[in-house]
Design a protein around this motif. Structure first.
Motif, PDB file in Angstrom:
ATOM      1  N   UNK A   1      20.496  45.615  99.830  1.00 13.59           N
ATOM      2  CA  UNK A   1      19.524  46.593  99.064  1.00 13.59           C
ATOM      3  C   UNK A   1      18.788  45.937  98.433  1.00 13.59           C
ATOM      4  N   UNK A   2      18.760  44.650  97.977  1.00 15.76           N
ATOM      5  CA  UNK A   2      18.028  43.825  97.300  1.00 15.76           C
ATOM      6  C   UNK A   2      17.947  42.540  98.134  1.00 15.76           C
ATOM      7  N   UNK A   3      16.774  42.183  98.882  1.00 15.36           N
ATOM      8  CA  UNK A   3      16.472  40.860  99.585  1.00 15.36           C
ATOM      9  C   UNK A   3      16.930  39.649  98.748  1.00 15.36           C
ATOM     10  N   UNK A   4      17.402  38.769  99.382  1.00 15.83           N
ATOM     11  CA  UNK A   4      17.863  37.582  98.763  1.00 15.83           C
ATOM     12  C   UNK A   4      16.758  36.899  98.222  1.00 15.83           C
ATOM     13  N   UNK A   5      15.614  36.775  98.803  1.00 18.71           N
ATOM     14  CA  UNK A   5      14.461  36.125  98.377  1.00 18.71           C
ATOM     15  C   UNK A   5      13.921  36.844  97.086  1.00 18.71           C
ATOM     16  N   UNK A   6      14.269  38.043  96.741  1.00 15.56           N
ATOM     17  CA  UNK A   6      13.594  38.833  95.461  1.00 15.56           C
ATOM     18  C   UNK A   6      14.520  38.370  94.335  1.00 15.56           C
TER      19      UNK A   6
END
Length: 194
Positions: A156-161
């Motif tokens: 649900x949360x992009x790893x890059x974020x």
């Protein structure tokens, strides 16, 4: 960049652990000693008042932004360099964001969470490129940080974020990182898009 301006989100209460107030005092002192400027919610209660008064005592400049409806509840601080009394929470958050070069959350409640997540969301959406930090005092944010890692693992949360929300238990080290990263921020500030 002129004077570095750090926006602090934190509680209008002191919290249960004495370390929370100590951390707010330490952060305010570091801001003042470094010749920085504090931008915060304008109150003189709880951790908000502690960080503002410590910044002032250490020679730093302090800008507060508070809605008229919270002047009594949060004890609007009349001893600041600037106190902006606005009509709405949206105006408060926008003005604070516009006046800041970086953002830091100390322990706090629902309002602190909401402000932190909003400014992190704005970063993800490209509305700004300013660093966002979280000071994890006495393990207060351990559960939240674990939940955020779970959100990445569940897609649900992009790893890059995830790394864009920096965290540390060391106030001086985290302030150094935020200041350094703010110098390299390049995206235009355009909070009017929101």
């Amino acid at each position: 960049m002129s004077t570095f301006s750090l926006c602090i989100y934190c509680g209008s209460k002191l919290g249960a652990a004495p370390g929370y107030e100590g951390a707010a005092r330490q952060v305010g002192t570091l801001i003042g000693e470094r010749g920085w400027q504090l931008v915060y919610g304008g109150g003189n209660a709880g951790l908000m008042g502690t960080v503002a008064n410590a910044t002032l005592a250490a020679g730093g400049r302090v800008i507060g932004v508070i809605p008229q409806s919270l002047m009594a509840r949060e004890h609007g601080h009349t001893g600041l360099h600037e106190l902006h009394v606005v009509d709405t929470m949206h105006q408060r958050k926008q003005m604070m964001a516009e006046r800041a070069d970086a953002f830091l959350a100390l322990p706090g409640g629902i309002g602190t969470f909401e402000e932190l997540f909003e400014v992190w969301t704005w970063r993800q959406l490209g509305y700004h490129d300013k660093p966002v930090g979280l000071l994890n005092v006495e393990g207060y944010y351990d559960g939240l940080l674990a939940f955020l890692d779970q959100s990445v693992a569940q897609g649900f949360v992009p790893a890059a974020q995830r790394p864009l929300l920096q965290s540390s238990t060391d106030a001086a080290e985290l302030l150094d990182r935020l200041s350094r990263d703010a110098r390299t921020a390049s995206a235009p500030d355009d909070y009017r898009k929101i």
